[in-house]
Write an enzyme that holds these catalytic residues in place. Structure first.
Site, PDB file in Angstrom:
ATOM      1  N   THR A   1     -37.566  67.272 -64.636  1.00 37.10           N
ATOM      2  CA  THR A   1     -39.186  67.353 -64.662  1.00 37.10           C
ATOM      3  C   THR A   1     -39.365  66.942 -63.330  1.00 37.10           C
ATOM      4  OG1 THR A   1     -39.431  67.053 -67.276  1.00 37.10           O
ATOM      5  CG2 THR A   1     -40.799  66.123 -64.975  1.00 37.10           C
TER       6      THR A   1
ATOM      7  N   ARG B   1     -44.043  71.971 -79.218  1.00 36.16           N
ATOM      8  CA  ARG B   1     -43.830  71.286 -78.085  1.00 36.16           C
ATOM      9  C   ARG B   1     -44.494  70.748 -76.464  1.00 36.16           C
ATOM     10  NH1 ARG B   1     -41.041  68.497 -74.245  1.00 36.16           N
ATOM     11  NH2 ARG B   1     -39.694  66.532 -74.721  1.00 36.16           N
ATOM     12  N   VAL B   2     -45.035  69.777 -77.052  1.00 38.68           N
ATOM     13  CA  VAL B   2     -45.678  68.605 -75.308  1.00 38.68           C
ATOM     14  C   VAL B   2     -44.859  67.639 -75.627  1.00 38.68           C
ATOM     15  CG1 VAL B   2     -47.591  68.343 -74.652  1.00 38.68           C
ATOM     16  CG2 VAL B   2     -47.566  70.696 -75.851  1.00 38.68           C
ATOM     17  N   GLY B   3     -44.650  66.855 -73.998  1.00 37.43           N
ATOM     18  CA  GLY B   3     -43.783  66.478 -74.211  1.00 37.43           C
ATOM     19  C   GLY B   3     -44.440  64.491 -72.857  1.00 37.43           C
TER      20      GLY B   3
ATOM     21  N   THR C   1     -39.386  60.767 -66.254  1.00 33.64           N
ATOM     22  CA  THR C   1     -38.210  61.606 -66.325  1.00 33.64           C
ATOM     23  C   THR C   1     -37.468  61.699 -67.721  1.00 33.64           C
ATOM     24  OG1 THR C   1     -36.223  61.379 -64.818  1.00 33.64           O
ATOM     25  CG2 THR C   1     -38.451  62.662 -63.729  1.00 33.64           C
ATOM     26  N   GLY C   2     -37.081  62.231 -68.243  1.00 29.73           N
ATOM     27  CA  GLY C   2     -35.680  62.246 -69.533  1.00 29.73           C
ATOM     28  C   GLY C   2     -36.609  62.320 -70.832  1.00 29.73           C
TER      29      GLY C   2
END
Ligand code: ASP
Length: 346
Positions: A199, A227-229, A250-251
């Site tokens: 990201t 899926r949304v992060g 990020t991660g």
């Protein structure tokens, strides 16, 4: 960090728009001509490790007088358009169906506005679309088909976002994901034990202390369709409060969402923490919320997560569970730096 910039730094910072910030009577009191800026900062761009070119571009634009959000988006677009970066935009790794679904969000500090897109298909630069949501709508987040229709209305092209390389990686994963499905394992099996992630979170401040943040991603590779992060969630993937600073992540997005990490990190800075300490404190909160199934046998997390933070003065820092780097440009050249680490190697 001083609140007084020399005239040369001021002009070098391209902050001509701030000419009205000269405080009458103060310049003469100092040895050399000086301009005192309210909230003056060292112009700085900080980002995740895949972003040396984006921090350079963002800082260059800010020094030329660009708005901080425009600069941040122009920076991350370099990676979104790069087919070799498989964590964002064109060439980003797809979901389990082989479809690239992109997430992005941004906050513009000076106007206190936000924009976001989730599960956007076919558009290479979701960060730009998030900025248009911020700029031209009364909403904050558009997703899926609606987000795509919105992007197309502004002239974005609907394109296949898979590159030959990212398609190959997906086909290899599908062939090898398990022994009990109908896909035969390919002979040169490369088990995808590690789920690739990536990201960009980029935060920028200009000489006036105005901040913006943007986060863009293709999300977790091979994710479930839809899926949304954390990246498109304002307050998780990134956040800016123009009085305090910007932060992002990020991660493993799900772990960040549980603590609203972008917002929490900015709140830590509001209470006086340095950017690095703020990031470390947010990681500690993540650990407090982490269920046992996500822990290794030694009690450490079985996933990675990083936070990046920048305050209004241009001070910055980042922290990670494990060893990681970040990219920064504070006017003295773009470089990589080591994140502070919550779990040093044993
Ligand atoms: N945070 C991103 C997500 O969960 C993935 C990543 O940064 O690797 O979608």
């Amino acid at each position: 960090m001083t609140d007084t910039l020399s005239r040369r730094t001021f002009i070098g910072a391209g902050a001509a728009a701030l000419a009205g910030s000269v405080l009458p009577g103060q310049a003469g009191a100092l040895e050399s001509p000086a301009i005192v800026l309210r909230g003056a900062a060292r112009p700085t761009a900080i980002s995740s490790a895949n972003s040396l070119a984006p921090v350079s571009r963002a800082l260059e634009l800010v020094l030329q007088g660009s708005d901080t959000l425009d600069a941040a988006v122009e920076g991350v677009k370099i990676q979104e358009l790069d087919p070799k970066d498989n964590s964002v935009g064109y060439g980003g790794l797809p979901n389990e169906d082989g479809v690239v679904q992109l997430d992005a969000s941004c906050v513009h500090g000076p106007t206190r506005r936000a924009g976001a897109v989730g599960s956007l298909e076919g558009i290479k630069t979701p960060s730009e679309v998030a900025k248009l949501v911020l700029k031209y709508t009364n909403h904050i987040m558009l997703v899926g088909e609606g987000a795509k229709k919105f992007a197309l209305s502004y002239g974005f092209q609907d394109e296949d976002l898979l590159t030959p390389e990212s398609r190959q990686l997906w086909l290899t994963w599908r062939a090898n994901r398990g022994g009990s499905d109908d896909w035969l394992d390919v002979p040169d099996k490369t088990p995808m034990v590690v789920r690739p992630t990536g990201t960009i979170n980029l935060n920028v401040v200009n000489a006036a202390g105005d901040l913006s943040s943007v986060t863009t991603t293709s999300g977790l590779a091979w994710k479930i369709n839809g899926r949304v992060g954390d990246s498109p969630i304002v307050g998780a993937g990134q956040y800016t409060d123009n009085d305090v600073g910007s932060a992002g992540s990020t991660g493993r997005g799900e772990s960040n969402i549980m603590v609203c990490g972008g917002f929490l990190t900015v709140e830590h800075m509001r209470r006086g923490m340095s950017p690095t300490d703020a990031c470390l404190e947010t990681l500690r909160r993540v650990m407090a919320m982490t269920p046992p199934r996500l822990l290794r046998e030694d009690g450490r997390p079985a996933f990675s997560l990083q936070f990046y933070a920048l305050n209004k003065k241009g001070e910055y820092g980042a922290a990670s569970f494990f060893r990681a780097r970040y990219a920064v440009h504070d006017g003295s050249g773009a470089s990589f730096k080591d994140c502070a680490v919550l779990y040093p190697p044993k």
